[in-house]
Design an enzyme around this catalytic site. Sequence first.
Site, mmCIF file in Angstrom:
data_model
loop_
_atom_site.group_PDB
_atom_site.id
_atom_site.type_symbol
_atom_site.label_atom_id
_atom_site.label_comp_id
_atom_site.label_asym_id
_atom_site.label_seq_id
_atom_site.Cartn_x
_atom_site.Cartn_y
_atom_site.Cartn_z
ATOM 1 N N GLY A 94 27.946 -5.553 -19.191
ATOM 2 C CA GLY A 94 28.639 -4.278 -19.376
ATOM 3 C C GLY A 94 29.478 -4.315 -20.636
ATOM 4 O O GLY A 94 29.719 -5.379 -21.198
ATOM 5 N N LYS A 117 33.865 -0.384 -30.990
ATOM 6 C CA LYS A 117 33.657 -1.778 -30.595
ATOM 7 C C LYS A 117 34.920 -2.569 -30.953
ATOM 8 O O LYS A 117 35.303 -2.613 -32.123
ATOM 9 C CB LYS A 117 32.439 -2.325 -31.349
ATOM 10 N N ASP A 256 20.185 -7.855 -22.969
ATOM 11 C CA ASP A 256 21.238 -6.842 -23.128
ATOM 12 C C ASP A 256 21.389 -6.433 -24.587
ATOM 13 O O ASP A 256 22.061 -5.449 -24.891
ATOM 14 C CB ASP A 256 22.579 -7.355 -22.595
ATOM 15 N N ASN A 257 20.765 -7.184 -25.488
ATOM 16 C CA ASN A 257 20.841 -6.856 -26.910
ATOM 17 C C ASN A 257 19.533 -6.285 -27.428
ATOM 18 O O ASN A 257 19.237 -6.361 -28.613
ATOM 19 C CB ASN A 257 21.237 -8.099 -27.723
#
Length: 491
Positions: A94, A117, A256-257
Site C-alpha cells: 500500500g 510521494k 507492486d512496481n
Amino acid sequence: MTKESARKDTGWNLDNSYARLPDFFYASLTPTPVRSPKLIILNESLATELGLNVQELRSEDGVEVFAGNRIPEGASPLAQAYAGHQFGHFTMLGDGRALLIGEQITPQGERVDIQLKGSGRTPFSRGGDGRAALGPMLREYIISEAMHALGIATTRSLAVVATGEPVIRETDLPGAILTRVASSHLRVGTFQYAANWGTVEQLKALADYAIHRHFPAAEAEENRYLSLLRQVIMRQAALISKWQLVGFIHGVMNTDNMAISGETIDYGPCAFMDTYDPATVFSSIDVQGRYAYGNQPYIGGWNLARFAEALLPLLHEDQDQAVQLAQDEISKYLKLYHKNWLAGMRAKLGISNEEKEDEELIADLLTMMQKYQADYTSTFRAFTLGKPEDTALFGTPEFAPWHERWQARLDRQQVAMDVSQQLMRSSNPAVIPRNHLVEEALEAAASRGDYSVMERLLDVLSKPFAHSPEQEEYCAPPPQSDRPYVTYCGT
Ligand code: AMP
Ligand code: MG
C-alpha cells in the site's frame, strides 16, 4: 489542517474516480503538513500540458499544494491499498509514503493521477516515516523525464519541493516531496490485493475500473477480462523491450512496481547500463541478481503470470478452463517481447526490412560487445555517426568480418543510405542519464543547493536523439574509477 481551496486560476481540475471504488481499495486521509516548503523544480511543459498555470503553481499557494499543506479544490486524497511480490515474497503493501490527490482532467480530456510521494505516514506505512529525501526524489525526476524523452512510457514528474524538514536515514538528509503524474497507479499488486483479501465482486469492480480507464475497447469484447490480460501483456512486452533497447535496468521489478497501464513506475535503484553485460545489477539489495538486465524480460513474464493468477476467478467460471485461458495468453508474452526487441535492434542497426539472419548478426554483435566490454550506448552512437573506429570493438579479430556482414546487409535492403542513417539516429540515443552524470547533478543539488548542474543535464536529456555537438561532453562513459556503481532504494 483545514481543507482550503487553492486559487481558482491555478487550473486544477480534479476528479476522484478511484475513490468511487469500494473503500476496501484505499484509506482516505490528508497529507501531513510540512514546515517550510520550497519549490526546487517545476516541470513547466508538463504543467502546461495538464492545463495548469505555471505562474500560479510557482506562487506560495501553488507550492503549498505540492507540499501537501493545502488541498486543491476537488481533491479527496487517499492512500491506495495494494500487495506485491517483493523479490519473490508475497506481502501486503500500500501507499506508505504517498497519497493520490486526485485525477487531473486535462484540456485534452485525459485523466491522470496526481500523486504526492513523501507526503507523510499512512495506514500502510508499517515501520516507515512516510517521508522521502531530496536526492532520491530529484533522481526520480531526472530519470523519469529522461525516459519520457527517450520515447518510453513512464510516470512523469511535475515538481519537487523541499520540505524544510530533515529525514532520518543513515544520516540526516533534507526531506522532499515529488509530485508524480501517472496514467494511473493501478499495479499488478493492486489485483493481487483484491484476489487475496477481497471478494470476487471487489476484484471484478477493480478489473472493470481498469478496463474502463485504460482499455475501454475491451468493454465490447465477449471476455473482457481475458482482453484485459492480453492488453496488459502487450503493453509490458512493448515496455520491457524498450528498456532493454536503451539499457535501462529498473532494479526492483516487484509486482507492486509494475503498472497495468504499461508505464515505467517507481524509480528506486534503477540505472542505465554502461558496458554491455546481461548480468549487470546496480541495486545494493539485489544480491541474487534477480532483477539483472538480462533477467528483466523473464521477470516481466513472471509478474504477468501473477497478474493472470489474480484474474483467474474472472476469466472463466470453470477453474481449469480459466487456468488454460490464462496460460495461453501468458505463453505468448515472450514471443511478443522478442518480436518488439528484434524490431528495435534492427532499427538500431539501420535495418528496415526483415531477414532471417538478422538475429545472428545482432547476437554476434552483442557477444562481441560483452567480450570486449564495449559501452552499450557509445557503440551504437559511434555506428550512428559512421565512426566504428571509436568503439572498443574496432581492431578486434571479430570486428572486421562482422562489420562487413552488417554493411552487406544494409546494401541488400535497397534503402537509401540516408534513410538508414536517419533510422539509426532516431533509434540510438546520444545521451542517457548515466550514473556519474546523475550523481554529479544530485551532489550539486542536494549537498550544495546548486541546481544549475541538474538543469543543464535535464536540458541535454530532453533531446537524446539530437546528436548535436553540445551533447558531446555528456556522452562519455564513466571513468573506470566510478565502477562498479551501486544504487540504493530511494527511501
Ligand atoms: P518501493 O520499494 O519504493 O516500491 O516501496 C515498497 C513499499 O514500501 C511501498 O508500499 C512504499 O509505500 C513503502 N515505503 C517505502 N518507503 C517508505 C517510507 N519511508 N515510509 C513508509 N513507507 C515506505
Ligand atoms: Mg513501489
